[in-house]
Design a protein around this motif. Structure first.
Motif, mmCIF file in Angstrom:
data_model
loop_
_atom_site.group_PDB
_atom_site.id
_atom_site.type_symbol
_atom_site.label_atom_id
_atom_site.label_comp_id
_atom_site.label_asym_id
_atom_site.label_seq_id
_atom_site.Cartn_x
_atom_site.Cartn_y
_atom_site.Cartn_z
ATOM 1 N N ARG A 89 25.432 19.497 -13.002
ATOM 2 C CA ARG A 89 26.244 19.711 -11.919
ATOM 3 C C ARG A 89 27.557 18.382 -12.322
ATOM 4 O O ARG A 89 27.624 17.397 -12.994
ATOM 5 C CB ARG A 89 25.357 19.387 -10.739
ATOM 6 C CG ARG A 89 24.452 20.352 -10.339
ATOM 7 C CD ARG A 89 24.330 19.954 -8.898
ATOM 8 N NE ARG A 89 24.783 21.171 -8.123
ATOM 9 C CZ ARG A 89 25.073 21.027 -6.456
ATOM 10 N NH1 ARG A 89 23.785 20.486 -6.125
ATOM 11 N NH2 ARG A 89 25.226 21.928 -5.809
ATOM 12 N N GLU B 94 38.253 19.924 -8.447
ATOM 13 C CA GLU B 94 36.646 20.771 -8.448
ATOM 14 C C GLU B 94 36.068 20.104 -8.735
ATOM 15 O O GLU B 94 35.722 19.374 -9.344
ATOM 16 C CB GLU B 94 36.839 22.075 -9.573
ATOM 17 C CG GLU B 94 38.108 23.232 -9.077
ATOM 18 C CD GLU B 94 37.098 24.368 -8.584
ATOM 19 O OE1 GLU B 94 35.709 24.725 -8.121
ATOM 20 O OE2 GLU B 94 38.112 25.479 -7.786
ATOM 21 N N ASP C 250 31.280 20.484 -8.422
ATOM 22 C CA ASP C 250 29.870 20.985 -7.763
ATOM 23 C C ASP C 250 29.348 19.684 -6.242
ATOM 24 O O ASP C 250 28.817 20.116 -5.327
ATOM 25 C CB ASP C 250 28.629 20.996 -7.887
ATOM 26 C CG ASP C 250 28.785 22.286 -9.788
ATOM 27 O OD1 ASP C 250 29.523 22.855 -8.910
ATOM 28 O OD2 ASP C 250 28.715 21.472 -10.443
ATOM 29 N N VAL C 251 29.740 18.609 -6.492
ATOM 30 C CA VAL C 251 28.330 17.377 -5.475
ATOM 31 C C VAL C 251 29.637 16.250 -5.304
ATOM 32 O O VAL C 251 30.346 15.800 -6.547
ATOM 33 C CB VAL C 251 27.643 16.797 -6.350
ATOM 34 C CG1 VAL C 251 27.615 15.625 -5.154
ATOM 35 C CG2 VAL C 251 26.689 17.621 -6.822
ATOM 36 N N HIS D 197 36.276 19.186 1.567
ATOM 37 C CA HIS D 197 34.521 19.650 -0.206
ATOM 38 C C HIS D 197 33.205 19.814 0.603
ATOM 39 O O HIS D 197 33.569 21.221 0.175
ATOM 40 C CB HIS D 197 34.582 18.599 -0.841
ATOM 41 C CG HIS D 197 35.325 18.653 -1.913
ATOM 42 N ND1 HIS D 197 35.252 18.973 -2.888
ATOM 43 C CD2 HIS D 197 36.126 17.308 -1.106
ATOM 44 C CE1 HIS D 197 37.034 18.260 -3.512
ATOM 45 N NE2 HIS D 197 37.331 17.239 -2.835
ATOM 46 N N ARG E 44 30.497 22.292 -0.948
ATOM 47 C CA ARG E 44 29.723 21.750 -2.180
ATOM 48 C C ARG E 44 28.979 20.842 -1.055
ATOM 49 O O ARG E 44 29.349 20.315 -0.292
ATOM 50 C CB ARG E 44 30.760 21.177 -3.145
ATOM 51 C CG ARG E 44 31.715 21.864 -3.513
ATOM 52 C CD ARG E 44 33.277 21.560 -4.188
ATOM 53 N NE ARG E 44 34.026 22.356 -4.453
ATOM 54 C CZ ARG E 44 35.573 22.197 -4.549
ATOM 55 N NH1 ARG E 44 35.584 21.795 -4.302
ATOM 56 N NH2 ARG E 44 36.168 23.108 -5.301
#
Length: 223
Positions: free
Chosen positions: A80, A144, A146-147, A170, A175
């Motif tokens: 990720r 941007e 994911d985590v 976020h 996320r």
């Protein structure tokens, strides 16, 4: 952001030593043993007074807690895209990279912090991207990822409020957002979910105590 003098890598390695943080002995970081000498050395080297304290020279408990949690739960970040806000020494970024993240960006507005983070990563055979952008000035849920991870960002009232609001954007974008905090003055657990709790040895000079109970929280979306 201040422009750094020549050879910041040399300055860091001359004024710190490779040490293993208490909670993440898997790593060695370029760390200072005392607070005042590294601050004074930084002011003299940059020929500037009243600069920001060299937070990068210490492995703070919030960052250590996030790092420990990621190393113990690598599936959270494996494959990720991870961004590390106010990364400091970069220990949480390094843990994400070691856990198999597809990419890791360590962010800090202190340029010397980013040099230290890259040196620390290199000392542990890891690779990081870095960003000196002021992410709190970004649009919601940017950049941007994911985590999103962060540690020890609740020292000041305004910084704490802005950082928690930004982190929550976020979370609201779907996320995973993790925050490590050892009970700083302006921390609030409202809208957070506890994920892990650690007892982390700390410096009496820095923390006025020999141990800090530190929690890894998941930041929840806006209700």
């Amino acid at each position: 952001m201040a422009r750094l003098p020549v050879d910041p890598e040399g300055f860091i390695t001359a004024n710190t030593a490779l040490e293993a943080p208490a909670m993440v002995p898997e790593f060695k970081l370029w760390l200072a043993s005392e607070y005042v000498p590294i601050w004074q050395a930084t002011e003299a080297w940059m020929e500037e007074q009243n600069i920001d304290p060299p937070y990068w020279a210490f492995c703070w408990p919030g960052g250590q807690a996030v790092a420990r949690y990621l190393l113990d739960n690598p599936d959270l970040v494996r494959g990720r895209r991870v961004i590390d806000f106010a990364a400091g020494s970069g220990v949480s970024s390094m843990a994400a990279a070691r856990a198999g993240a597809a990419s890791v960006i360590a962010n800090d507005i202190d340029a010397l912090s980013l040099v230290a983070a890259k040196l620390n990563a290199s000392a542990n055979h890891l690779a990081l991207e870095v960003s000196s952008d002021d992410w709190l000035a970004n649009p919601d849920a940017a950049p941007e990822a994911d985590v999103v991870i962060a540690g020890d960002v609740c020292y000041e009232r305004d910084m704490s409020a802005r950082a928690l609001a930004w982190l929550r954007t976020h979370a609201s974008a779907g996320r995973l957002v993790l925050l490590g905090d050892p009970g700083r003055n302006y921390f609030s657990a409202q809208g957070l979910e506890e994920r892990a709790r650690y007892q982390i040895p700390t410096s009496l000079q820095l923390e006025n105590r020999g141990m800090r109970e530190t929690v890894v929280w998941r930041v929840l979306p806006h209700p």
